[in-house]
Write a protein that holds these residues in place. Structure first.
Motif, PDB file in Angstrom:
ATOM      1  N   GLN A 194      -7.957 -35.776   8.918  1.00 54.82           N
ATOM      2  CA  GLN A 194      -9.377 -36.116   8.929  1.00 54.82           C
ATOM      3  C   GLN A 194      -9.592 -37.614   9.166  1.00 54.82           C
ATOM      4  N   ALA A 195     -10.762 -37.936   9.686  1.00 55.88           N
ATOM      5  CA  ALA A 195     -11.076 -39.329  10.016  1.00 55.88           C
ATOM      6  C   ALA A 195     -11.047 -40.222   8.785  1.00 55.88           C
ATOM      7  N   VAL A 196     -11.486 -39.697   7.641  1.00 59.41           N
ATOM      8  CA  VAL A 196     -11.498 -40.526   6.437  1.00 59.41           C
ATOM      9  C   VAL A 196     -10.079 -40.877   6.006  1.00 59.41           C
ATOM     10  N   ALA A 197      -9.131 -39.985   6.238  1.00 58.12           N
ATOM     11  CA  ALA A 197      -7.739 -40.279   5.908  1.00 58.12           C
ATOM     12  C   ALA A 197      -7.122 -41.234   6.926  1.00 58.12           C
ATOM     13  N   ARG A 198      -7.508 -41.109   8.202  1.00 60.26           N
ATOM     14  CA  ARG A 198      -6.966 -42.014   9.212  1.00 60.26           C
ATOM     15  C   ARG A 198      -7.438 -43.454   8.981  1.00 60.26           C
ATOM     16  N   GLN A 199      -8.592 -43.608   8.359  1.00 60.98           N
ATOM     17  CA  GLN A 199      -9.028 -44.965   8.020  1.00 60.98           C
ATOM     18  C   GLN A 199      -8.076 -45.615   7.020  1.00 60.98           C
ATOM     19  N   SER A 200      -7.591 -44.835   6.062  1.00 60.34           N
ATOM     20  CA  SER A 200      -6.642 -45.378   5.085  1.00 60.34           C
ATOM     21  C   SER A 200      -5.292 -45.663   5.721  1.00 60.34           C
ATOM     22  N   GLN A 201      -4.954 -44.916   6.787  1.00 62.98           N
ATOM     23  CA  GLN A 201      -3.669 -45.136   7.452  1.00 62.98           C
ATOM     24  C   GLN A 201      -3.633 -46.448   8.218  1.00 62.98           C
ATOM     25  N   GLY A 202      -4.774 -46.957   8.581  1.00 61.60           N
ATOM     26  CA  GLY A 202      -4.819 -48.209   9.319  1.00 61.60           C
ATOM     27  C   GLY A 202      -4.707 -49.418   8.409  1.00 61.60           C
ATOM     28  N   ALA A 203      -4.645 -50.573   9.034  1.00 56.50           N
ATOM     29  CA  ALA A 203      -4.595 -51.825   8.275  1.00 56.50           C
ATOM     30  C   ALA A 203      -5.930 -52.026   7.546  1.00 56.50           C
ATOM     31  N   PRO A 204      -5.956 -52.685   6.383  1.00 57.84           N
ATOM     32  CA  PRO A 204      -4.819 -53.365   5.740  1.00 57.84           C
ATOM     33  C   PRO A 204      -4.018 -52.472   4.792  1.00 57.84           C
ATOM     34  N   ASP A 217       6.230 -16.928   0.549  1.00 60.43           N
ATOM     35  CA  ASP A 217       7.078 -16.758  -0.632  1.00 60.43           C
ATOM     36  C   ASP A 217       6.874 -17.857  -1.673  1.00 60.43           C
ATOM     37  N   GLY A 218       5.923 -18.754  -1.439  1.00 61.53           N
ATOM     38  CA  GLY A 218       5.641 -19.815  -2.388  1.00 61.53           C
ATOM     39  C   GLY A 218       6.348 -21.116  -2.117  1.00 61.53           C
ATOM     40  N   ALA A 219       7.317 -21.139  -1.191  1.00 61.98           N
ATOM     41  CA  ALA A 219       8.011 -22.377  -0.853  1.00 61.98           C
ATOM     42  C   ALA A 219       7.040 -23.345  -0.180  1.00 61.98           C
ATOM     43  N   VAL A 220       7.163 -24.629  -0.520  1.00 57.09           N
ATOM     44  CA  VAL A 220       6.250 -25.646  -0.014  1.00 57.09           C
ATOM     45  C   VAL A 220       7.048 -26.676   0.776  1.00 57.09           C
ATOM     46  N   GLN A 221       6.606 -26.949   1.998  1.00 54.86           N
ATOM     47  CA  GLN A 221       7.180 -28.002   2.827  1.00 54.86           C
ATOM     48  C   GLN A 221       6.215 -29.185   2.858  1.00 54.86           C
ATOM     49  N   TRP A 222       6.776 -30.376   2.980  1.00 49.13           N
ATOM     50  CA  TRP A 222       5.928 -31.566   2.967  1.00 49.13           C
ATOM     51  C   TRP A 222       6.290 -32.492   4.117  1.00 49.13           C
ATOM     52  N   GLN A 223       5.324 -33.305   4.500  1.00 49.59           N
ATOM     53  CA  GLN A 223       5.506 -34.356   5.492  1.00 49.59           C
ATOM     54  C   GLN A 223       4.672 -35.558   5.078  1.00 49.59           C
ATOM     55  N   LEU A 224       5.229 -36.736   5.299  1.00 47.76           N
ATOM     56  CA  LEU A 224       4.485 -37.974   5.099  1.00 47.76           C
ATOM     57  C   LEU A 224       4.003 -38.444   6.470  1.00 47.76           C
ATOM     58  N   LEU A 225       2.704 -38.445   6.662  1.00 43.59           N
ATOM     59  CA  LEU A 225       2.105 -38.735   7.962  1.00 43.59           C
ATOM     60  C   LEU A 225       1.586 -40.165   7.995  1.00 43.59           C
ATOM     61  N   ALA A 284       2.847 -45.222  -5.645  1.00 38.66           N
ATOM     62  CA  ALA A 284       4.131 -45.883  -5.451  1.00 38.66           C
ATOM     63  C   ALA A 284       4.768 -45.495  -4.121  1.00 38.66           C
ATOM     64  N   LEU A 285       4.388 -44.343  -3.582  1.00 39.96           N
ATOM     65  CA  LEU A 285       4.893 -43.902  -2.272  1.00 39.96           C
ATOM     66  C   LEU A 285       3.939 -44.279  -1.144  1.00 39.96           C
ATOM     67  N   ALA A 286       2.915 -45.085  -1.431  1.00 37.79           N
ATOM     68  CA  ALA A 286       1.910 -45.488  -0.441  1.00 37.79           C
ATOM     69  C   ALA A 286       1.152 -44.293   0.110  1.00 37.79           C
ATOM     70  N   VAL A 287       0.930 -43.293  -0.730  1.00 40.83           N
ATOM     71  CA  VAL A 287       0.170 -42.105  -0.348  1.00 40.83           C
ATOM     72  C   VAL A 287      -1.254 -42.263  -0.870  1.00 40.83           C
ATOM     73  N   ALA A 288      -2.216 -42.232   0.047  1.00 39.36           N
ATOM     74  CA  ALA A 288      -3.620 -42.359  -0.330  1.00 39.36           C
ATOM     75  C   ALA A 288      -4.356 -41.032  -0.303  1.00 39.36           C
TER      76      ALA A 288
END
Length: 346
Positions: A194-204, A217-225, A284-288
């Protein structure tokens, strides 16, 4: 790394691994299939609704015609005999390259060992075969006209008709499969983040988005974008190859590094609704933001995948430290509550 696809590693289920595979299917999966222009799983090339025998022959029909014409070209004499043999040498080199590629492990796909791609080698082999076929057919009409009418003229006419019919049917079948959505390859014409998340991905802030994908089956995969979806530098062959260590032909899976283990543990807390407030750990993982992508259009709304996603969505709603922001075509987004010392930064 040079033998892998440029994108993410993907394992394909070859039909030869099935106990019910016919001898023809097992041959198509191996070197014979590569000679006939089938670098991987041939079932993806077969349109729906074909009889079993036609479906088994469909992936190799066009390749069979090309190989037959290239073999007949070997009967040509001067002045093209040397060029035809050189073209066959090119084809043999391409087949050797394809055989070497599929024997080398290049990465992992959900724990399954992925081998190199035979595509470049098969393309190189087909360059040689097509060259031989074209040289063999050079001035064919003039050479046939110089001999009296006999068996040669009907055979040449039959071969030309079969070659044209096979080419038209296969190209038409691929076009129809692409139009009806039977092919696995597709395009996405919507934003993945979403656009609101892409704003956080940019500087600063230069923050990241934690995308979660739940299976039936309930297994969860993750990615840091770090952008609008996965970046090539995150999933390229060079990155995937780091998961393997040891001998080339019999590699071992590399141990999970500390950073990956930290994210695995945090995702386990999110999906299990345990561990209290997660804002500080995500910061701590820079996840917003935390993103739950939408279901595939072909997924049944009341199927197991939909139920698993709905359950994970309710757990994320109840997780302390996450605030739901939006729910649209790109999925459901939660904003990580800012810790006391400010928003998360990289």
């Amino acid at each position: 790394m040079l033998l892998a696809d440029p994108g993410p590693s993907a394992a394909t289920a070859m039909t030869s691994t099935a106990a019910s595979a016919s001898p023809l299917e097992r041959a198509v999966d191996g070197s014979v299939g590569r000679l006939l222009g089938v670098p991987g799983d041939p079932t993806a090339l077969v349109p729906d609704g074909l009889p079993s025998l036609v479906g088994a022959l469909w992936p190799v029909a066009l390749g069979g015609v090309v190989v037959l014409l290239a073999l007949l070209a070997l009967l040509r004499g001067a002045p093209v005999a040397r060029a035809v043999r050189a073209a066959w040498a090119v084809a043999a080199l391409g087949l050797a390259l394809a055989a070497a590629a599929v024997a080398v492990p290049v990465g992992l796909d959900d724990g399954v060992l992925v081998h190199g791609s035979a595509g470049p080698g098969v393309s190189w082999a087909w360059l040689g075969l097509l060259t031989a076929a074209v040289l063999g057919a050079d001035r064919l009409q003039a050479r046939i006209a110089r001999v009296s009418f006999g068996w040669r003229q009907p055979v040449v006419a039959l071969l030309a008709a079969v070659a044209l019919a096979v080419a038209v049917l296969q190209l038409g079948g691929w076009a129809w499969a692409a139009r009806t959505g039977q092919l696995a390859l597709g395009t996405v014409d919507r934003p993945l983040v979403q656009a609101v998340a892409r704003q956080s991905q940019g500087a600063p802030d230069s923050a990241r988005v934690l995308a979660l994908q739940v299976q039936a089956d309930g297994a969860v995969q993750w990615q840091l974008l770090r952008g609008d979806g996965p970046l090539l530098v995150d999933v390229a062959a060079a990155v995937q190859a780091r998961e393997l260590t040891g001998a080339l032909r019999a590699p071992d899976v590399a141990a999970v590094d500390d950073a990956t283990a930290q994210v695995d543990a945090l995702v386990a807390r999110l999906t299990a609704l345990a561990g209290g407030d997660v804002a500080a750990d995500l910061g701590a993982l820079a996840v917003a933001d935390v993103l739950l992508p939408p279901l595939d259009d072909r997924t049944a709304p009341d199927g197991p995948d939909a139920r698993a996603r709905a359950e994970l969505e309710s757990r994320l709603d109840a997780t302390p430290g996450l605030q739901r922001v939006t729910d649209n075509e790109a999925g459901t987004l939660w904003r990580v509550a800012a810790p006391a010392d400010g928003p998360p930064r990289s």
